[in-house]
Scaffold this motif. Structure first.
Motif, PDB file in Angstrom:
ATOM      1  N   LYS A   9       0.871  -1.175   0.000  1.00 29.60           N
ATOM      2  CA  LYS A   9       0.000   0.000   0.000  1.00 29.60           C
ATOM      3  C   LYS A   9       0.907   1.224   0.000  1.00 29.60           C
ATOM      4  O   LYS A   9       1.897   1.271   0.738  1.00 29.60           O
ATOM      5  CB  LYS A   9      -0.877   0.005   1.247  1.00 29.60           C
ATOM      6  CG  LYS A   9      -1.905   1.129   1.283  1.00 29.60           C
ATOM      7  CD  LYS A   9      -2.617   1.203   2.622  1.00 29.60           C
ATOM      8  CE  LYS A   9      -3.661   0.139   2.774  1.00 29.60           C
ATOM      9  NZ  LYS A   9      -4.459   0.325   4.015  1.00 29.60           N
ATOM     10  N   ILE A  10       0.579   2.191  -0.858  1.00 21.57           N
ATOM     11  CA  ILE A  10       1.316   3.447  -0.883  1.00 21.57           C
ATOM     12  C   ILE A  10       0.338   4.595  -0.745  1.00 21.57           C
ATOM     13  O   ILE A  10      -0.856   4.442  -0.997  1.00 21.57           O
ATOM     14  CB  ILE A  10       2.165   3.610  -2.170  1.00 21.57           C
ATOM     15  CG1 ILE A  10       1.269   3.653  -3.406  1.00 21.57           C
ATOM     16  CG2 ILE A  10       3.204   2.510  -2.278  1.00 21.57           C
ATOM     17  CD1 ILE A  10       2.013   4.041  -4.675  1.00 21.57           C
ATOM     18  N   LYS A  11       0.853   5.727  -0.331  1.00 22.86           N
ATOM     19  CA  LYS A  11       0.043   6.935  -0.182  1.00 22.86           C
ATOM     20  C   LYS A  11       0.548   7.950  -1.205  1.00 22.86           C
ATOM     21  O   LYS A  11       1.748   8.219  -1.277  1.00 22.86           O
ATOM     22  CB  LYS A  11       0.166   7.484   1.240  1.00 22.86           C
ATOM     23  CG  LYS A  11      -0.818   8.568   1.574  1.00 22.86           C
ATOM     24  CD  LYS A  11      -0.760   8.866   3.069  1.00 22.86           C
ATOM     25  CE  LYS A  11      -1.829   9.879   3.437  1.00 22.86           C
ATOM     26  NZ  LYS A  11      -1.817  10.144   4.874  1.00 22.86           N
ATOM     27  N   ILE A  12      -0.370   8.476  -2.012  1.00 23.31           N
ATOM     28  CA  ILE A  12       0.001   9.405  -3.075  1.00 23.31           C
ATOM     29  C   ILE A  12      -0.445  10.814  -2.714  1.00 23.31           C
ATOM     30  O   ILE A  12      -1.261  10.999  -1.807  1.00 23.31           O
ATOM     31  CB  ILE A  12      -0.589   8.960  -4.431  1.00 23.31           C
ATOM     32  CG1 ILE A  12      -2.112   8.853  -4.367  1.00 23.31           C
ATOM     33  CG2 ILE A  12       0.021   7.628  -4.865  1.00 23.31           C
ATOM     34  CD1 ILE A  12      -2.771   8.523  -5.689  1.00 23.31           C
ATOM     35  N   PRO A  13       0.074  11.828  -3.433  1.00 25.29           N
ATOM     36  CA  PRO A  13      -0.282  13.214  -3.106  1.00 25.29           C
ATOM     37  C   PRO A  13      -1.762  13.510  -3.338  1.00 25.29           C
ATOM     38  O   PRO A  13      -2.430  12.843  -4.132  1.00 25.29           O
ATOM     39  CB  PRO A  13       0.577  14.049  -4.064  1.00 25.29           C
ATOM     40  CG  PRO A  13       1.600  13.128  -4.620  1.00 25.29           C
ATOM     41  CD  PRO A  13       1.060  11.748  -4.493  1.00 25.29           C
ATOM     42  N   ALA A  14      -2.238  14.523  -2.649  1.00 25.64           N
ATOM     43  CA  ALA A  14      -3.620  14.978  -2.817  1.00 25.64           C
ATOM     44  C   ALA A  14      -3.794  15.581  -4.206  1.00 25.64           C
ATOM     45  O   ALA A  14      -2.839  16.014  -4.843  1.00 25.64           O
ATOM     46  CB  ALA A  14      -3.975  16.003  -1.749  1.00 25.64           C
ATOM     47  N   GLY A  15      -4.994  15.602  -4.665  1.00 24.16           N
ATOM     48  CA  GLY A  15      -5.334  16.165  -5.964  1.00 24.16           C
ATOM     49  C   GLY A  15      -6.728  15.696  -6.332  1.00 24.16           C
ATOM     50  O   GLY A  15      -7.412  15.038  -5.543  1.00 24.16           O
ATOM     51  N   SER A  16      -7.134  16.002  -7.546  1.00 21.44           N
ATOM     52  CA  SER A  16      -8.443  15.547  -7.992  1.00 21.44           C
ATOM     53  C   SER A  16      -8.413  14.033  -8.190  1.00 21.44           C
ATOM     54  O   SER A  16      -7.346  13.411  -8.252  1.00 21.44           O
ATOM     55  CB  SER A  16      -8.810  16.233  -9.316  1.00 21.44           C
ATOM     56  OG  SER A  16      -8.010  15.732 -10.371  1.00 21.44           O
ATOM     57  N   GLY A  17      -9.574  13.442  -8.304  1.00 20.46           N
ATOM     58  CA  GLY A  17      -9.651  12.003  -8.518  1.00 20.46           C
ATOM     59  C   GLY A  17      -8.916  11.574  -9.770  1.00 20.46           C
ATOM     60  O   GLY A  17      -8.246  10.537  -9.791  1.00 20.46           O
ATOM     61  N   GLU A  18      -9.017  12.367 -10.816  1.00 21.13           N
ATOM     62  CA  GLU A  18      -8.333  12.044 -12.073  1.00 21.13           C
ATOM     63  C   GLU A  18      -6.823  12.127 -11.911  1.00 21.13           C
ATOM     64  O   GLU A  18      -6.083  11.296 -12.448  1.00 21.13           O
ATOM     65  CB  GLU A  18      -8.802  12.985 -13.187  1.00 21.13           C
ATOM     66  CG  GLU A  18     -10.246  12.768 -13.583  1.00 21.13           C
ATOM     67  CD  GLU A  18     -10.929  14.046 -14.026  1.00 21.13           C
ATOM     68  OE1 GLU A  18     -10.266  15.090 -14.144  1.00 21.13           O
ATOM     69  OE2 GLU A  18     -12.144  13.983 -14.256  1.00 21.13           O
ATOM     70  N   GLU A  19      -6.349  13.124 -11.161  1.00 16.82           N
ATOM     71  CA  GLU A  19      -4.909  13.264 -10.921  1.00 16.82           C
ATOM     72  C   GLU A  19      -4.373  12.097 -10.096  1.00 16.82           C
ATOM     73  O   GLU A  19      -3.294  11.567 -10.388  1.00 16.82           O
ATOM     74  CB  GLU A  19      -4.607  14.584 -10.199  1.00 16.82           C
ATOM     75  CG  GLU A  19      -4.839  15.813 -11.048  1.00 16.82           C
ATOM     76  CD  GLU A  19      -4.769  17.108 -10.246  1.00 16.82           C
ATOM     77  OE1 GLU A  19      -4.513  18.147 -10.876  1.00 16.82           O
ATOM     78  OE2 GLU A  19      -4.975  17.077  -9.015  1.00 16.82           O
ATOM     79  N   ARG A  20      -5.136  11.691  -9.084  1.00 18.16           N
ATOM     80  CA  ARG A  20      -4.709  10.555  -8.259  1.00 18.16           C
ATOM     81  C   ARG A  20      -4.697   9.260  -9.067  1.00 18.16           C
ATOM     82  O   ARG A  20      -3.788   8.454  -8.938  1.00 18.16           O
ATOM     83  CB  ARG A  20      -5.599  10.420  -7.024  1.00 18.16           C
ATOM     84  CG  ARG A  20      -5.433  11.565  -6.033  1.00 18.16           C
ATOM     85  CD  ARG A  20      -6.146  11.299  -4.721  1.00 18.16           C
ATOM     86  NE  ARG A  20      -7.516  10.874  -4.877  1.00 18.16           N
ATOM     87  CZ  ARG A  20      -8.580  11.673  -4.815  1.00 18.16           C
ATOM     88  NH1 ARG A  20      -8.422  12.962  -4.595  1.00 18.16           N
ATOM     89  NH2 ARG A  20      -9.798  11.171  -4.955  1.00 18.16           N
ATOM     90  N   LYS A  21      -5.692   9.065  -9.927  1.00 18.52           N
ATOM     91  CA  LYS A  21      -5.731   7.876 -10.773  1.00 18.52           C
ATOM     92  C   LYS A  21      -4.550   7.879 -11.737  1.00 18.52           C
ATOM     93  O   LYS A  21      -3.900   6.852 -11.938  1.00 18.52           O
ATOM     94  CB  LYS A  21      -7.038   7.793 -11.543  1.00 18.52           C
ATOM     95  CG  LYS A  21      -7.131   6.541 -12.405  1.00 18.52           C
ATOM     96  CD  LYS A  21      -8.490   6.373 -13.019  1.00 18.52           C
ATOM     97  CE  LYS A  21      -8.652   5.168 -13.897  1.00 18.52           C
ATOM     98  NZ  LYS A  21      -7.605   4.231 -14.066  1.00 18.52           N
ATOM     99  N   ALA A  22      -4.255   9.033 -12.330  1.00 15.64           N
ATOM    100  CA  ALA A  22      -3.115   9.144 -13.245  1.00 15.64           C
ATOM    101  C   ALA A  22      -1.803   8.856 -12.515  1.00 15.64           C
ATOM    102  O   ALA A  22      -0.917   8.189 -13.056  1.00 15.64           O
ATOM    103  CB  ALA A  22      -3.088  10.521 -13.889  1.00 15.64           C
ATOM    104  N   CYS A  23      -1.682   9.340 -11.292  1.00 16.46           N
ATOM    105  CA  CYS A  23      -0.486   9.097 -10.482  1.00 16.46           C
ATOM    106  C   CYS A  23      -0.344   7.603 -10.186  1.00 16.46           C
ATOM    107  O   CYS A  23       0.738   7.030 -10.345  1.00 16.46           O
ATOM    108  CB  CYS A  23      -0.556   9.898  -9.188  1.00 16.46           C
ATOM    109  SG  CYS A  23       0.873   9.704  -8.104  1.00 16.46           S
ATOM    110  N   ALA A  24      -1.427   6.955  -9.783  1.00 17.91           N
ATOM    111  CA  ALA A  24      -1.397   5.518  -9.484  1.00 17.91           C
ATOM    112  C   ALA A  24      -1.021   4.720 -10.730  1.00 17.91           C
ATOM    113  O   ALA A  24      -0.196   3.808 -10.662  1.00 17.91           O
ATOM    114  CB  ALA A  24      -2.751   5.061  -8.949  1.00 17.91           C
ATOM    115  N   ASP A  25      -1.604   5.075 -11.867  1.00 13.92           N
ATOM    116  CA  ASP A  25      -1.300   4.369 -13.114  1.00 13.92           C
ATOM    117  C   ASP A  25       0.147   4.583 -13.537  1.00 13.92           C
ATOM    118  O   ASP A  25       0.805   3.657 -14.015  1.00 13.92           O
ATOM    119  CB  ASP A  25      -2.252   4.812 -14.226  1.00 13.92           C
ATOM    120  CG  ASP A  25      -3.681   4.328 -14.003  1.00 13.92           C
ATOM    121  OD1 ASP A  25      -3.884   3.379 -13.218  1.00 13.92           O
ATOM    122  OD2 ASP A  25      -4.599   4.913 -14.614  1.00 13.92           O
ATOM    123  N   ALA A  26       0.664   5.798 -13.355  1.00 10.66           N
ATOM    124  CA  ALA A  26       2.051   6.094 -13.717  1.00 10.66           C
ATOM    125  C   ALA A  26       3.021   5.276 -12.855  1.00 10.66           C
ATOM    126  O   ALA A  26       4.008   4.741 -13.362  1.00 10.66           O
ATOM    127  CB  ALA A  26       2.333   7.591 -13.574  1.00 10.66           C
TER     128      ALA A  26
END
Length: 106
Positions: free
Chosen positions: A50-67
């Motif tokens: 499990k990792i924690k990613i930066p805050a942002g919009s749902g689309e930004e978080r999804k893009a970050c997870a996919d990247a």
């Protein structure tokens, strides 16, 4: 593997994920080579993390997870809010470190 079996596996992996703490927290600087290296190392050792990613919009978080998944050659099992559950199977994983082995999944 049947579709139903695959969905049951994903549900079981998500269940394991609830019990995990984030092993990597991606900071405000975003996805750096060092962060990718650390996530890749954690995936090698633990297989399911499990990792924690930066805050942002749902689309930004999804893009970050996919990247991150693309960069580490892993799969996003689940993401909700800032938490992302990643899986990368390792045939040579240490059973004492592997979250899949520890929780009786593999």
């Amino acid at each position: 593997m049947s579709k139903k079996s695959k969905l049951q596996d994903i549900k079981a992996l998500r269940g394991i994920g609830h019990q995990l703490d984030p092993v990597v927290i991606v900071g405000a600087n975003g996805i750096s080579p060092t962060v990718i290296e650390e996530i890749s190392r954690a995936l090698h050792d633990h297989e399911l993390i499990k990792i924690k990613i930066p805050a942002g919009s749902g689309e930004e978080r999804k893009a970050c997870a996919d990247a991150i998944a693309n960069a580490t050659e892993s799969s996003v099992i689940h993401h909700i809010g800032r938490m992302v559950l990643l899986l990368r199977n390792n045939d040579e994983a240490n059973p004492k470190l592997s979250n899949l082995s520890r929780f009786g999944f593999a």
